[in-house]
Write a protein that holds these residues in place. Structure first.
Motif, PDB file in Angstrom:
ATOM      1  N   MET A 167      43.648  33.614  26.178  1.00  0.00           N
ATOM      2  CA  MET A 167      43.778  33.356  27.605  1.00  0.00           C
ATOM      3  C   MET A 167      45.120  33.897  28.103  1.00  0.00           C
ATOM      4  SD  MET A 167      42.338  31.945  30.282  1.00  0.00           S
ATOM      5  CE  MET A 167      42.813  31.406  31.930  1.00  0.00           C
ATOM      6  N   PRO A 168      45.121  34.781  29.106  1.00  0.00           N
ATOM      7  CA  PRO A 168      46.389  35.337  29.587  1.00  0.00           C
ATOM      8  C   PRO A 168      47.229  34.285  30.285  1.00  0.00           C
ATOM      9  CG  PRO A 168      44.571  35.978  31.025  1.00  0.00           C
ATOM     10  CD  PRO A 168      43.952  35.321  29.824  1.00  0.00           C
ATOM     11  N   ASP A 169      48.509  34.516  30.343  1.00  0.00           N
ATOM     12  CA  ASP A 169      49.436  33.633  31.027  1.00  0.00           C
ATOM     13  C   ASP A 169      49.355  33.929  32.526  1.00  0.00           C
ATOM     14  OD1 ASP A 169      51.528  32.211  32.088  1.00  0.00           O
ATOM     15  OD2 ASP A 169      53.015  32.867  30.625  1.00  0.00           O
ATOM     16  N   LEU A 170      48.781  33.025  33.299  1.00  0.00           N
ATOM     17  CA  LEU A 170      48.526  33.284  34.718  1.00  0.00           C
ATOM     18  C   LEU A 170      49.778  33.185  35.577  1.00  0.00           C
ATOM     19  CD1 LEU A 170      45.067  31.549  35.237  1.00  0.00           C
ATOM     20  CD2 LEU A 170      45.613  33.848  34.402  1.00  0.00           C
ATOM     21  N   THR A 171      50.917  32.903  34.957  1.00  0.00           N
ATOM     22  CA  THR A 171      52.181  32.932  35.693  1.00  0.00           C
ATOM     23  C   THR A 171      52.836  34.309  35.606  1.00  0.00           C
ATOM     24  OG1 THR A 171      53.582  32.254  33.828  1.00  0.00           O
ATOM     25  CG2 THR A 171      52.532  30.500  35.125  1.00  0.00           C
ATOM     26  N   GLN A 172      52.196  35.227  34.889  1.00  0.00           N
ATOM     27  CA  GLN A 172      52.742  36.570  34.691  1.00  0.00           C
ATOM     28  C   GLN A 172      51.951  37.597  35.498  1.00  0.00           C
ATOM     29  OE1 GLN A 172      55.665  36.908  32.524  1.00  0.00           O
ATOM     30  NE2 GLN A 172      55.431  34.745  33.072  1.00  0.00           N
ATOM     31  N   THR A 173      52.636  38.523  36.124  1.00  0.00           N
ATOM     32  CA  THR A 173      52.005  39.545  36.959  1.00  0.00           C
ATOM     33  C   THR A 173      51.010  40.385  36.169  1.00  0.00           C
ATOM     34  OG1 THR A 173      54.014  39.650  38.303  1.00  0.00           O
ATOM     35  CG2 THR A 173      52.460  41.476  38.515  1.00  0.00           C
ATOM     36  N   SER A 174      51.306  40.637  34.910  1.00  0.00           N
ATOM     37  CA  SER A 174      50.440  41.484  34.092  1.00  0.00           C
ATOM     38  C   SER A 174      49.046  40.895  33.915  1.00  0.00           C
ATOM     39  CB  SER A 174      51.078  41.724  32.722  1.00  0.00           C
ATOM     40  OG  SER A 174      51.386  40.495  32.088  1.00  0.00           O
ATOM     41  N   ALA A 175      48.881  39.595  34.135  1.00  0.00           N
ATOM     42  CA  ALA A 175      47.571  38.963  34.001  1.00  0.00           C
ATOM     43  C   ALA A 175      46.604  39.429  35.086  1.00  0.00           C
ATOM     44  CB  ALA A 175      47.708  37.446  34.056  1.00  0.00           C
ATOM     45  N   TYR A 176      47.126  40.070  36.120  1.00  0.00           N
ATOM     46  CA  TYR A 176      46.305  40.485  37.262  1.00  0.00           C
ATOM     47  C   TYR A 176      46.226  42.013  37.364  1.00  0.00           C
ATOM     48  CZ  TYR A 176      47.391  35.641  38.135  1.00  0.00           C
ATOM     49  OH  TYR A 176      47.539  34.287  37.991  1.00  0.00           O
ATOM     50  N   ASP A 177      46.476  42.662  36.262  1.00  0.00           N
ATOM     51  CA  ASP A 177      46.481  44.126  36.237  1.00  0.00           C
ATOM     52  C   ASP A 177      45.118  44.653  35.802  1.00  0.00           C
ATOM     53  OD1 ASP A 177      47.524  46.595  36.594  1.00  0.00           O
ATOM     54  OD2 ASP A 177      48.770  46.604  34.791  1.00  0.00           O
ATOM     55  N   PHE A 178      44.792  45.858  36.215  1.00  0.00           N
ATOM     56  CA  PHE A 178      43.589  46.559  35.776  1.00  0.00           C
ATOM     57  C   PHE A 178      43.790  48.036  36.052  1.00  0.00           C
ATOM     58  CE2 PHE A 178      42.902  45.290  40.176  1.00  0.00           C
ATOM     59  CZ  PHE A 178      42.440  46.451  40.777  1.00  0.00           C
ATOM     60  N   VAL A 179      42.951  48.860  35.443  1.00  0.00           N
ATOM     61  CA  VAL A 179      43.052  50.305  35.600  1.00  0.00           C
ATOM     62  C   VAL A 179      41.927  50.778  36.517  1.00  0.00           C
ATOM     63  CG1 VAL A 179      43.001  52.542  34.446  1.00  0.00           C
ATOM     64  CG2 VAL A 179      44.106  50.581  33.335  1.00  0.00           C
ATOM     65  N   LEU A 180      42.296  51.440  37.603  1.00  0.00           N
ATOM     66  CA  LEU A 180      41.322  51.948  38.567  1.00  0.00           C
ATOM     67  C   LEU A 180      41.394  53.467  38.616  1.00  0.00           C
ATOM     68  CD1 LEU A 180      39.292  51.264  40.930  1.00  0.00           C
ATOM     69  CD2 LEU A 180      41.252  51.608  42.443  1.00  0.00           C
ATOM     70  N   PRO A 181      40.269  54.155  38.399  1.00  0.00           N
ATOM     71  CA  PRO A 181      40.264  55.613  38.580  1.00  0.00           C
ATOM     72  C   PRO A 181      40.624  55.969  40.022  1.00  0.00           C
ATOM     73  CG  PRO A 181      38.288  54.885  37.420  1.00  0.00           C
ATOM     74  CD  PRO A 181      38.963  53.646  37.935  1.00  0.00           C
ATOM     75  N   GLU A 182      41.486  56.963  40.210  1.00  0.00           N
ATOM     76  CA  GLU A 182      41.907  57.349  41.559  1.00  0.00           C
ATOM     77  C   GLU A 182      40.724  57.750  42.433  1.00  0.00           C
ATOM     78  OE1 GLU A 182      44.950  60.197  41.992  1.00  0.00           O
ATOM     79  OE2 GLU A 182      46.504  58.951  41.064  1.00  0.00           O
ATOM     80  N   THR A 183      39.670  58.244  41.811  1.00  0.00           N
ATOM     81  CA  THR A 183      38.509  58.682  42.581  1.00  0.00           C
ATOM     82  C   THR A 183      37.819  57.526  43.295  1.00  0.00           C
ATOM     83  OG1 THR A 183      37.155  58.517  40.575  1.00  0.00           O
ATOM     84  CG2 THR A 183      38.071  60.685  41.121  1.00  0.00           C
ATOM     85  N   GLN A 184      38.133  56.288  42.928  1.00  0.00           N
ATOM     86  CA  GLN A 184      37.499  55.132  43.558  1.00  0.00           C
ATOM     87  C   GLN A 184      38.375  54.502  44.645  1.00  0.00           C
ATOM     88  OE1 GLN A 184      35.557  53.835  39.416  1.00  0.00           O
ATOM     89  NE2 GLN A 184      35.093  52.341  41.017  1.00  0.00           N
ATOM     90  N   ILE A 185      39.484  55.164  44.986  1.00  0.00           N
ATOM     91  CA  ILE A 185      40.276  54.744  46.136  1.00  0.00           C
ATOM     92  C   ILE A 185      39.647  55.362  47.376  1.00  0.00           C
ATOM     93  CG2 ILE A 185      42.529  54.835  47.265  1.00  0.00           C
ATOM     94  CD1 ILE A 185      43.798  55.042  44.501  1.00  0.00           C
ATOM     95  N   ALA A 186      39.124  54.528  48.265  1.00  0.00           N
ATOM     96  CA  ALA A 186      38.422  55.028  49.450  1.00  0.00           C
ATOM     97  C   ALA A 186      39.409  55.649  50.437  1.00  0.00           C
ATOM     98  CB  ALA A 186      37.660  53.894  50.119  1.00  0.00           C
ATOM     99  N   THR A 187      39.101  56.837  50.901  1.00  0.00           N
ATOM    100  CA  THR A 187      39.940  57.505  51.899  1.00  0.00           C
ATOM    101  C   THR A 187      39.341  57.417  53.294  1.00  0.00           C
ATOM    102  OG1 THR A 187      38.865  59.622  51.404  1.00  0.00           O
ATOM    103  CG2 THR A 187      40.907  59.113  50.224  1.00  0.00           C
ATOM    104  N   HIS A 188      38.077  57.038  53.393  1.00  0.00           N
ATOM    105  CA  HIS A 188      37.400  56.885  54.681  1.00  0.00           C
ATOM    106  C   HIS A 188      36.438  55.695  54.559  1.00  0.00           C
ATOM    107  CE1 HIS A 188      38.700  61.107  54.642  1.00  0.00           C
ATOM    108  NE2 HIS A 188      38.806  60.977  55.963  1.00  0.00           N
ATOM    109  N   PRO A 189      36.168  55.014  55.644  1.00  0.00           N
ATOM    110  CA  PRO A 189      35.269  53.864  55.577  1.00  0.00           C
ATOM    111  C   PRO A 189      33.814  54.291  55.501  1.00  0.00           C
ATOM    112  CG  PRO A 189      35.958  54.221  57.825  1.00  0.00           C
ATOM    113  CD  PRO A 189      36.724  55.208  56.990  1.00  0.00           C
ATOM    114  N   ALA A 190      32.953  53.356  55.151  1.00  0.00           N
ATOM    115  CA  ALA A 190      31.509  53.609  55.179  1.00  0.00           C
ATOM    116  C   ALA A 190      31.068  53.828  56.622  1.00  0.00           C
ATOM    117  CB  ALA A 190      30.759  52.424  54.581  1.00  0.00           C
ATOM    118  N   ASP A 191      30.055  54.634  56.805  1.00  0.00           N
ATOM    119  CA  ASP A 191      29.532  54.915  58.145  1.00  0.00           C
ATOM    120  C   ASP A 191      28.015  54.766  58.125  1.00  0.00           C
ATOM    121  OD1 ASP A 191      29.283  55.673  60.778  1.00  0.00           O
ATOM    122  OD2 ASP A 191      29.444  57.831  60.362  1.00  0.00           O
ATOM    123  N   PRO A 192      27.470  53.773  58.832  1.00  0.00           N
ATOM    124  CA  PRO A 192      28.160  52.791  59.664  1.00  0.00           C
ATOM    125  C   PRO A 192      28.931  51.771  58.834  1.00  0.00           C
ATOM    126  CG  PRO A 192      25.827  52.288  59.544  1.00  0.00           C
ATOM    127  CD  PRO A 192      26.002  53.622  58.872  1.00  0.00           C
TER     128      PRO A 192
END
Length: 358
Positions: free
Chosen positions: A1-26
């Motif tokens: 169980m991670p230490d929830l008082t530490q910032t690293s417990a809330y880290d994850f790796v996200l591929p840059e390609t999944q950072i949205a540059t435009h919203p969904a339409d509609p």
């Protein structure tokens, strides 16, 4: 169980390609991940109507994002980026800001890029804890009118960076509309309450036709929303402060919702912060204007919000900590891993999550 008082417990790796540059339409065609404990469903945002019951109350932040970012030029040709951090609708000529682009004398007059009629001075206050700066608009023209010509809505840095990587325009005319909620009404935010970007007038009407109450508060989203946690220990993080307003109508709406055994559904973390700050202070909603630096972490006792609609947040951010407190750390991290694996789009212009409280 991670230490929830530490910032690293809330880290994850996200591929840059999944950072949205435009919203969904509609807007309401964005994807929706419904998370209720260990149960998850993958839907389209407009399907959210099926998750509401008559008597539920949907609370939104109707703050308006101001054109807080603009650029000025020195006589040397160097360009300075300025981000206003307070409400420029007031008549004052001096406002707080952040700026970057070099050092220069405080008495140097800078000219707005693309409009030489706009002149400003910039300086830093070295005694200010937050290292904020000041900008003075010279002349007498209303500042709102100046920003109407040269200002931009302050898109988050990760959108601008990703667009630059892709070779897209860093700011587009469509952002003026897309980076505002359809119900934005007042206030002076420097960032959008992005969970609300998925709503359309038609979707809101469908919810109201079903017997769902649509209620508003306002929290002026400040520059702290962009500030990452820079300490490993959450105890050492200094939480930013933001102003919010509770109306008598909202207090009445939530009281009636409770009497009818309805659920309170918050649209976004700004709404959660405001409502839960009220509960922590008073045990109920008390109309008025407030400042809050509440830091919602695992172990927090929620007293108002039953479910929340939220976007997917940056790793190691205070917002990741908040949603982990609300839905459970293991539940959130598992849901995020699932969303990444299934190609969900992340951050301000990305997809959404409907999260039930643990």
């Amino acid at each position: 169980m991670p230490d929830l008082t530490q910032t690293s417990a809330y880290d994850f790796v996200l591929p840059e390609t999944q950072i949205a540059t435009h919203p969904a339409d509609p807007r309401d065609s964005a994807r929706l991940l419904v998370v209720d404990g260990d149960a998850r469903q993958h839907l389209v945002f407009r399907d959210i109507v099926d998750w509401f019951k008559p008597g539920d109350c949907l609370v939104v932040n109707d703050v308006m994002v101001q054109k807080a970012r603009f650029y000025v030029r020195r006589a040397t040709g160097a360009v300075i980026e300025v981000l206003l951090t307070d409400d420029v609708t007031h008549h004052a000529r001096i406002h707080t800001c952040l700026y970057r682009g070099g050092h220069f004398p405080a008495d140097e007059i800078l000219i707005a890029v693309n409009d030489e009629t706009i002149q400003v001075r910039l300086w830093r206050d070295t005694e200010t804890r937050e290292s904020l700066c000041y900008v003075e608009f010279l002349g007498s023209e209303p500042i709102v009118e100046m920003l109407g010509r040269v200002g931009q809505l302050p898109l988050p840095p990760y959108i601008v960076k990703r667009r630059k990587t892709k070779g897209d325009s860093l700011y587009e005319a469509s952002d003026d509309k897309q980076y505002q909620t359809v119900y934005a009404q007042s206030g002076s935010a420097v960032a959008a309450p992005t969970a609300g970007l998925h709503f359309t007038p038609e979707l809101i009407q469908r919810l109201q036709d079903k017997g769902v109450t649509f209620a508003r508060l306002r929290l002026d989203v400040g520059p702290g929303t962009f500030r990452p946690v820079q300490t490993e220990s959450l105890d050492a993080h200094v939480m930013h402060s933001e102003r919010y307003f509770i109306s008598p109508e909202l207090a009445d709406a939530l009281a009636k919702t409770r009497l009818a055994a309805g659920r309170v559904v918050a649209v976004g973390t700004t709404v959660v912060r405001s409502l839960e700050d009220q509960f922590a202070r008073f045990g109920k909603l008390v109309p008025g204007t407030y400042e809050t630096d509440i830091f919602i972490r695992p172990g927090f006792r929620f007293g108002v919000v039953d479910a929340m609609i939220t976007n997917f947040h940056l790793p190691g951010s205070t917002l990741m900590v908040l949603v982990s407190a609300f839905g459970g750390h293991e539940t959130i991290m598992t849901a995020y891993a699932d969303a990444i694996a299934k190609g969900y789009r992340f951050y301000s212009y990305g997809d959404a999550m409907l999260l039930m409280r643990i």
